[in-house]
Design a protein around this motif. Structure first.
Motif, PDB file in Angstrom:
ATOM      1  N   LEU A 572       0.819  -1.205   0.000  1.00 17.51           N
ATOM      2  CA  LEU A 572       0.000   0.000   0.000  1.00 17.51           C
ATOM      3  C   LEU A 572       0.854   1.257   0.000  1.00 17.51           C
ATOM      4  O   LEU A 572       2.003   1.261   0.484  1.00 17.51           O
ATOM      5  N   ARG A 573       0.262   2.311  -0.514  1.00 14.98           N
ATOM      6  CA  ARG A 573       0.833   3.650  -0.407  1.00 14.98           C
ATOM      7  C   ARG A 573      -0.271   4.583   0.079  1.00 14.98           C
ATOM      8  O   ARG A 573      -1.393   4.541  -0.438  1.00 14.98           O
ATOM      9  N   VAL A 574       0.055   5.370   1.093  1.00 15.60           N
ATOM     10  CA  VAL A 574      -0.905   6.298   1.681  1.00 15.60           C
ATOM     11  C   VAL A 574      -0.357   7.710   1.516  1.00 15.60           C
ATOM     12  O   VAL A 574       0.777   8.005   1.926  1.00 15.60           O
ATOM     13  N   LEU A 575      -1.151   8.586   0.896  1.00 16.99           N
ATOM     14  CA  LEU A 575      -0.733   9.956   0.634  1.00 16.99           C
ATOM     15  C   LEU A 575      -1.485  10.928   1.524  1.00 16.99           C
ATOM     16  O   LEU A 575      -2.661  10.697   1.860  1.00 16.99           O
ATOM     17  N   PHE A 576      -0.816  12.020   1.897  1.00 14.24           N
ATOM     18  CA  PHE A 576      -1.383  13.037   2.770  1.00 14.24           C
ATOM     19  C   PHE A 576      -1.318  14.396   2.085  1.00 14.24           C
ATOM     20  O   PHE A 576      -0.431  14.660   1.268  1.00 14.24           O
ATOM     21  N   ASP A 577      -2.240  15.238   2.454  1.00 16.51           N
ATOM     22  CA  ASP A 577      -2.287  16.592   1.909  1.00 16.51           C
ATOM     23  C   ASP A 577      -1.181  17.423   2.554  1.00 16.51           C
ATOM     24  O   ASP A 577      -1.170  17.600   3.777  1.00 16.51           O
ATOM     25  N   THR A 580      -2.690  20.470   4.688  1.00 13.02           N
ATOM     26  CA  THR A 580      -3.512  20.251   5.890  1.00 13.02           C
ATOM     27  C   THR A 580      -3.015  19.115   6.774  1.00 13.02           C
ATOM     28  O   THR A 580      -3.344  19.063   7.960  1.00 13.02           O
ATOM     29  N   GLY A 581      -2.254  18.172   6.230  1.00 13.50           N
ATOM     30  CA  GLY A 581      -1.802  17.013   6.994  1.00 13.50           C
ATOM     31  C   GLY A 581      -2.800  15.886   7.052  1.00 13.50           C
ATOM     32  O   GLY A 581      -2.547  14.854   7.676  1.00 13.50           O
ATOM     33  N   HIS A 582      -3.970  16.032   6.384  1.00 16.12           N
ATOM     34  CA  HIS A 582      -4.991  14.985   6.394  1.00 16.12           C
ATOM     35  C   HIS A 582      -4.667  13.889   5.373  1.00 16.12           C
ATOM     36  O   HIS A 582      -4.030  14.140   4.337  1.00 16.12           O
ATOM     37  N   LEU A 583      -5.141  12.699   5.682  1.00 11.96           N
ATOM     38  CA  LEU A 583      -5.143  11.610   4.715  1.00 11.96           C
ATOM     39  C   LEU A 583      -5.905  12.039   3.467  1.00 11.96           C
ATOM     40  O   LEU A 583      -6.999  12.618   3.565  1.00 11.96           O
ATOM     41  N   LYS A 584      -5.312  11.777   2.276  1.00 17.14           N
ATOM     42  CA  LYS A 584      -6.020  12.195   1.062  1.00 17.14           C
ATOM     43  C   LYS A 584      -6.155  11.097   0.016  1.00 17.14           C
ATOM     44  O   LYS A 584      -7.036  11.177  -0.844  1.00 17.14           O
ATOM     45  N   GLU A 585      -5.324  10.029   0.075  1.00 15.77           N
ATOM     46  CA  GLU A 585      -5.433   8.991  -0.959  1.00 15.77           C
ATOM     47  C   GLU A 585      -4.803   7.701  -0.461  1.00 15.77           C
ATOM     48  O   GLU A 585      -3.812   7.725   0.280  1.00 15.77           O
ATOM     49  N   ILE A 586      -5.387   6.593  -0.868  1.00 16.60           N
ATOM     50  CA  ILE A 586      -4.820   5.271  -0.592  1.00 16.60           C
ATOM     51  C   ILE A 586      -4.661   4.540  -1.919  1.00 16.60           C
ATOM     52  O   ILE A 586      -5.568   4.557  -2.761  1.00 16.60           O
ATOM     53  N   PRO A 670      -1.156  -5.788   4.732  1.00 21.22           N
ATOM     54  CA  PRO A 670      -1.953  -5.326   3.589  1.00 21.22           C
ATOM     55  C   PRO A 670      -3.078  -4.377   3.975  1.00 21.22           C
ATOM     56  O   PRO A 670      -4.093  -4.315   3.299  1.00 21.22           O
ATOM     57  N   TYR A 671      -2.941  -3.685   5.079  1.00 26.16           N
ATOM     58  CA  TYR A 671      -3.984  -2.756   5.523  1.00 26.16           C
ATOM     59  C   TYR A 671      -3.318  -1.548   6.176  1.00 26.16           C
ATOM     60  O   TYR A 671      -2.163  -1.598   6.624  1.00 26.16           O
ATOM     61  N   VAL A 672      -4.057  -0.465   6.228  1.00 26.31           N
ATOM     62  CA  VAL A 672      -3.616   0.748   6.913  1.00 26.31           C
ATOM     63  C   VAL A 672      -4.157   0.699   8.331  1.00 26.31           C
ATOM     64  O   VAL A 672      -5.353   0.478   8.544  1.00 26.31           O
ATOM     65  N   GLU A 673      -3.287   0.886   9.290  1.00 30.32           N
ATOM     66  CA  GLU A 673      -3.708   0.901  10.693  1.00 30.32           C
ATOM     67  C   GLU A 673      -3.864   2.347  11.151  1.00 30.32           C
ATOM     68  O   GLU A 673      -2.944   3.157  11.000  1.00 30.32           O
ATOM     69  N   LEU A 674      -5.036   2.666  11.702  1.00 33.74           N
ATOM     70  CA  LEU A 674      -5.296   3.984  12.259  1.00 33.74           C
ATOM     71  C   LEU A 674      -5.487   3.821  13.762  1.00 33.74           C
ATOM     72  O   LEU A 674      -6.503   3.289  14.215  1.00 33.74           O
ATOM     73  N   GLU A 675      -4.488   4.268  14.517  1.00 31.38           N
ATOM     74  CA  GLU A 675      -4.559   4.183  15.976  1.00 31.38           C
ATOM     75  C   GLU A 675      -4.983   5.553  16.506  1.00 31.38           C
ATOM     76  O   GLU A 675      -4.230   6.513  16.447  1.00 31.38           O
ATOM     77  N   TRP A 676      -6.214   5.622  16.997  1.00 25.41           N
ATOM     78  CA  TRP A 676      -6.766   6.903  17.436  1.00 25.41           C
ATOM     79  C   TRP A 676      -6.782   6.988  18.958  1.00 25.41           C
ATOM     80  O   TRP A 676      -6.928   5.972  19.655  1.00 25.41           O
ATOM     81  N   THR A 677      -6.596   8.188  19.468  1.00 26.07           N
ATOM     82  CA  THR A 677      -6.652   8.458  20.902  1.00 26.07           C
ATOM     83  C   THR A 677      -7.550   9.669  21.107  1.00 26.07           C
ATOM     84  O   THR A 677      -7.257  10.755  20.597  1.00 26.07           O
ATOM     85  N   VAL A 678      -8.635   9.471  21.838  1.00 29.43           N
ATOM     86  CA  VAL A 678      -9.650  10.520  21.977  1.00 29.43           C
ATOM     87  C   VAL A 678     -10.009  10.693  23.452  1.00 29.43           C
ATOM     88  O   VAL A 678     -10.332   9.732  24.138  1.00 29.43           O
ATOM     89  N   GLY A 679      -9.958  11.925  23.930  1.00 33.46           N
ATOM     90  CA  GLY A 679     -10.361  12.254  25.284  1.00 33.46           C
ATOM     91  C   GLY A 679      -9.244  12.965  26.045  1.00 33.46           C
ATOM     92  O   GLY A 679      -8.089  12.977  25.600  1.00 33.46           O
ATOM     93  N   PRO A 680      -9.563  13.572  27.192  1.00 34.49           N
ATOM     94  CA  PRO A 680     -10.920  13.757  27.705  1.00 34.49           C
ATOM     95  C   PRO A 680     -11.731  14.693  26.806  1.00 34.49           C
ATOM     96  O   PRO A 680     -11.241  15.747  26.426  1.00 34.49           O
ATOM     97  N   ILE A 681     -12.946  14.288  26.477  1.00 32.12           N
ATOM     98  CA  ILE A 681     -13.804  15.113  25.627  1.00 32.12           C
ATOM     99  C   ILE A 681     -14.191  16.373  26.406  1.00 32.12           C
ATOM    100  O   ILE A 681     -14.739  16.275  27.506  1.00 32.12           O
ATOM    101  N   PRO A 682     -13.904  17.554  25.872  1.00 27.53           N
ATOM    102  CA  PRO A 682     -14.231  18.780  26.610  1.00 27.53           C
ATOM    103  C   PRO A 682     -15.733  19.069  26.590  1.00 27.53           C
ATOM    104  O   PRO A 682     -16.387  18.929  25.568  1.00 27.53           O
ATOM    105  N   VAL A 683     -16.254  19.459  27.744  1.00 26.02           N
ATOM    106  CA  VAL A 683     -17.682  19.783  27.838  1.00 26.02           C
ATOM    107  C   VAL A 683     -17.900  21.111  28.568  1.00 26.02           C
ATOM    108  O   VAL A 683     -19.013  21.426  28.971  1.00 26.02           O
ATOM    109  N   GLU A 684     -16.812  21.877  28.693  1.00 30.82           N
ATOM    110  CA  GLU A 684     -16.929  23.139  29.419  1.00 30.82           C
ATOM    111  C   GLU A 684     -17.864  24.125  28.727  1.00 30.82           C
ATOM    112  O   GLU A 684     -18.377  25.058  29.357  1.00 30.82           O
TER     113      GLU A 684
END
Length: 977
Positions: A572-577, A580-586, A670-684
């Motif tokens: 695989l090849r993964v391209l980024f913008d 912006t730094g976002h994923l743009k193509e696989i 043969p796959y792209v791994e996306l390891e996400w980390t989310v929190g603490p979600i702000p609710v102020e």
């Protein structure tokens, strides 16, 4: 038609009256295995200030009332509570209960350890908890005890795969309490509240068709007829009292029965007489029902054509079968569920994501524990590490399947208790695993477990200059798996079981991970290498620190991303913008296909109610206040950095101070791994938030997307559409969310984009070409469904829960996609497990301490066949389940039948005989005699059970075949590779 038989033991059903409307009263209690109180609190009646409920008193009281009057009937579902009560009874009471069961006066329904959820449970764990419950009932209460009727009265929607499991276990029918309010209203008009559910397009109809009845009042009694101590309806007053109300009660009841009968097709209707934790004083219920039956039936002398009787679901089902009708056919599922406009129960698909992950990991480890207990025998339970025990984790995982457990719809204290019970089970199973591995490998190493690798903490690898990594693989085929371990050195050598060097790299621990565990905790680097382990076996790797290099270096921010903006490996090849730094193509290099893919994180503001509806988003309900989500990143550009070496290439993305992701490609994967980390979600800002990861592509999907059913079958979803009823859509986002237990994908005629999940999540395609998964939620209001508190989840530091997870992204042709997502989903679910040990000091040499590589199989299983269960039974017997994991027509290669030689399957023992069992594993397959129902499309064809040839066991697509294996252990030591 099937041959005539009574649904339970002989003489178990009360007589009905032909030509009359027969009203089957079904006394029952619905006892949640944890919800507002813990399991222990519910059983013993503790914390009645939270909810008045004491299950031990319910069972005491019901048994006494059944003994007092032979005409009475009662049903019970939750085996977790029944087993706990059973252990406290004397033998005389047990004998009494066995007699009540044999006479059909106490009918066990459902049969599971808990009444499992159907949206977010994996089919493997569902099988486990049903097998555990049914096994207890047959073993302790006798052959009449295992249910013939499934009783899913409270789960919030119903899945195709759960129904398929009941059908293949031999159940005659299924009763549901909750279906969408629009669906139910239309079925009432069409008199289709009772139907035939075809639960698989791959299996024979007689094996997969399941009669399904939708109950009239969810699972409550008719209005005005609740006679529990928790209710306030007036009792039946007869005799010469001035309070005599018999005429009013009888007339009201006859009106209710007559009106209910208008929505059903036969002269038999069912009424559930009970509710949550009812019958603590069973005399109240039974005394009033005795009177109701007597006075209603007395009206027959004046021309009434209504007959009331105590009954059970299987007796009611028997009468429907005798009517010899054909029934409407349903082939989709019952998701999503809504109990009113703007009230979609789709939030719980994601609620408590950390608990959902822990439950999934726990079932993974339970399977490993069961396999090693089966392979090592008694040495696993009583070895050098102390007494090992799989039953604690097995029961904890079974409880976790409850529809207020893994769903995340319980109070916070109860969620903590579920996690505590799972942790206690892990401790017992880790002892068992250590004993088993010691026995199988012939080593006396001190095995240890690193339970915090998700934040890169492992005391052994951080402190040792030499250690051993033993990787156990529970799958029936060899796997290659990346190992990441925290270390304090800068250079290491890794050798495989044969003493050959394994490529390795030391990479810095990410800033995000370092921050999660506290700035003073844990190592600054991670050792990375690719390990391989054989089918149903292990490989041992030796890690030695090189003598040079500074043992401690500060955390290093990965270098700024250079041109070109991509990461790649041989697949695989993964391209980024670059702006912006976002994923743009696989790009899939092998298939020469590419797809523009933009991925980012967003949140939906959680509704607190508006002029359309007061409904708020909560633990059960998902209701955004707008159909457009808000980007987590405040600007178009996100912070990025890069790690590249021979083994891994990964881009680190920081969307905000509380949301980050690593886009990763391991060498060979043969796959792209996306390891996400989310929190603490702000609710102020006063808004609860529901966080999603969204993928946007130009695929022309025509409103269609695809999700799995409990990790097994795949179902097509269409936006704003239901296959069997006309939908009036009120919530364009929440009303299109579906449970994603293991995968979701979109496709056009050529290309398919699939996302695999590491836990259950809610997901959808809100617009063509897009796909989204909800990963975390934090809400400020209760949704008024009983739990009585908002879904806040503060976490250990009380600032808010941080959750980390993985999505695996696969890009392939439509024709080849099934092969990829089926195999990768099984790897993700039944992941290999690393166990560590000290290296033995400077004199240690690879191979000197026992077997370095081992497989319990003589040869790998074919890719389409999965070893689903290997667990010990009695001495010299094992329970074995093999499944064909592809659907019919799904793959040109992998959807073909496969034949296995069971007698030549295992290397560690000799099979002496094999008996094929029902899917539940509690009775021989040829002992099952299901009621056969006729669909409106034509008669179902019955096929007899073929005689088993253990040398030629053929599995058709979607088959799960279950065997009781009798074996002898060979005198020699287990064979290695």
């Amino acid at each position: 038609m099937s041959p005539p038989r009574l649904p339970l033991c002989p003489q178990s059903c009360p007589p009905t009256r032909p030509g009359f409307l027969n009203v089957h009263l079904v006394p029952h209690t619905h006892d949640d295995v944890g919800w507002l109180k813990t399991v222990e609190q519910y059983f013993y009646g503790v914390r009645n200030d939270v909810q008045h409920a004491g299950v031990q008193y319910i069972l005491d009281s019901v048994v006494a009332q059944l003994v007092a009057e032979p005409s009475r009937r009662f049903i019970y579902a939750e085996v977790a509570f029944l087993a706990r009560w059973w252990r406290l009874q004397d033998e005389a009471t047990r004998d009494t209960v066995r007699q009540l069961v044999e006479q059909g006066r106490l009918e066990l329904v459902g049969g599971g350890w808990s009444m499992a959820d159907e949206a977010v449970t994996h089919y493997s764990a569902g099988l486990e908890q049903l097998g555990l419950g049914r096994g207890f009932l047959r073993r302790e209460l006798g052959p009449c005890a295992p249910p013939r009727v499934a009783w899913q009265i409270d789960p919030f929607g119903h899945s195709l795969q759960s129904a398929a499991t009941f059908a293949q276990m031999g159940y005659d029918g299924l009763f549901l309490g909750r279906v969408d309010h629009q669906d139910k209203a239309q079925r009432e008009q069409r008199r289709e509240l009772e139907l035939l559910w075809r639960t698989s397009g791959s299996l024979q109809s007689t094996g997969s068709d399941l009669f399904t009845g939708i109950l009239p009042n969810v699972y409550n009694p008719p209005t005005g007829f609740c006679w529990d101590q928790l209710c306030s309806d007036p009792p039946v007053v007869d005799g010469d009292s001035e309070e005599n109300n018999v005429a009013t009660i009888v007339s009201t009841f006859l009106d209710i029965a007559t009106n209910q009968a208008k929505s059903y097709r036969t002269n038999h209707i069912i009424m559930t007489m009970g509710s949550d934790f009812h019958y603590e004083n069973a005399n109240l219920w039974f005394k009033n029902m005795d009177k109701l039956i007597a006075h209603v039936n007395a009206r027959q002398a004046n021309g009434s054509r209504v007959h009331v009787l105590y009954s059970t679901p299987s007796c009611y089902l028997w009468e429907l079968h005798q009517a010899n009708l054909s029934w409407s056919l349903k082939m989709d599922d019952f998701f999503p569920y809504s109990d009113g406009p703007h009230q979609f129960w789709t939030g719980y698909f994601t609620s408590r994501p950390a608990l959902k992950r822990y439950e999934r990991l726990s079932n993974n480890f339970l399977q490993i524990c069961s396999q090693l207990e089966a392979l090592a025998g008694p040495a696993a339970r009583d070895g050098p590490y102390g007494p090992g025990d799989s039953s604690v984790l097995r029961e904890a995982v079974a409880v976790a399947q409850h529809h207020d457990a893994v769903t995340g719809t319980e109070k916070q204290d109860v969620a903590n208790d579920y996690a505590k019970q799972l942790a206690m089970g892990w401790e017992k199973c880790q002892l068992l695993v250590s004993n088993a591995l010691s026995s199988l490998s012939g080593t006396k190493e001190t095995f240890t477990f690193c339970n915090s690798l998700n934040v890169s903490i492992c005391p052994l690898t951080e402190a040792s200059s030499q250690f051993i990594v033993l990787l156990y693989n529970p799958l029936g085929r060899r796997v290659s798996w990346p190992i990441r371990l925290p270390v304090n050195g800068v250079s290491y050598t890794v050798t495989d079981p044969h003493g050959q060097p394994v490529p390795s790299e030391v990479v810095p621990v990410s800033i995000v991970t370092h921050g999660l565990r506290g700035n003073d905790a844990g190592a600054m680097q991670e050792l990375l290498f690719q390990a391989s382990a054989p089918a149903l076996g292990f490989s041992t790797f030796t890690v030695t620190q090189s003598p040079h290099g500074d043992p401690r270096v500060p955390p290093v921010q990965p270098p700024v991303l250079p041109q070109p903006w991509d990461i790649h490996n041989e697949h695989l090849r993964v391209l980024f913008d670059p702006l912006t730094g976002h994923l743009k193509e696989i790009q899939n290099l092998a298939k020469n296909i590419s797809l523009p893919v933009f991925q980012s994180f967003y949140w939906y503001n959680a509704s607190v109610g508006n002029e359309e509806s007061s409904q708020a988003s909560g633990a059960y309900i998902f209701r955004p206040n707008s159909s457009e989500p808000i980007p987590v990143s405040g600007s178009k550009q996100i912070s990025t950095s890069l790690v590249k070496n021979a083994l891994v290439q990964e881009l680190h993305q920081n969307f905000s101070s509380w949301c980050s992701q690593v886009v990763r490609l391991h060498a060979g994967q043969p796959y792209v791994e996306l390891e996400w980390t989310v929190g603490p979600i702000p609710v102020e800002d006063g808004w609860g938030k529901e966080i999603i990861s969204r993928f946007q592509t130009p695929l022309r999907t025509e409103g269609r997307f695809y999700t799995d059913s409990n990790g097994r079958q795949i179902l097509e979803r269409r936006r704003d559409y239901r296959p069997t009823w006309n939908l009036s859509q009120t919530e364009p986002v929440a009303g299109n969310y579906y449970p994603v237990t293991s995968r979701i994908f979109i496709k056009d005629k050529k290309i398919q984009l699939t996302v695999l999940t590491d836990r259950s999540q809610g997901g959808s395609s809100i617009s063509d070409g897009s796909l989204e998964l909800m990963v975390h939620r934090r809400l400020l209001y209760d949704d008024n469904r009983g739990v009585g508190e908002p879904l806040v989840e503060l976490g250990a530091d009380k600032r808010g829960l941080v959750v980390r997870g993985r999505h695996l992204l696969l890009l392939d042709t439509v024709q080849a996609a099934a092969d990829g997502h089926r195999l990768r989903a099984q790897e993700l679910f039944m992941a290999p497990y690393p166990v560590l040990a000290p290296g033995g000091g400077p004199s240690y040499r690879p191979g000197q301490h026992g077997l370095q590589e081992f497989s319990a199989l003589r040869r790998e299983l074919p890719p389409s066949i999965h070893l689903l269960t290997l667990a010990p039974r009695d001495t010299g017997t094992l329970l074995l389940r093999l499944e064909h994991q592809f659907e019919r027509g799904e793959s040109s290669n992998s959807s073909q039948p496969v034949t296995i030689d069971l007698l030549d399957l295992f290397s560690t023992f000799t099979i002496t005989s094999v008996q094929e069992m029902s899917l539940g594993g509690d009775q021989p397959l040829d002992a099952i005699s299901r009621l056969v129902w006729t669909p409106a499309t034509g008669p179902a064809q019955s096929q007899p059970v073929a005689k088993l040839d253990p040398r030629r066991v053929t599995l058709q697509p979607m088959d799960i075949r279950t065997f009781l294996v009798h074996y002898e252990e060979p005198g020699a030591a287990p064979g290695g590779l």
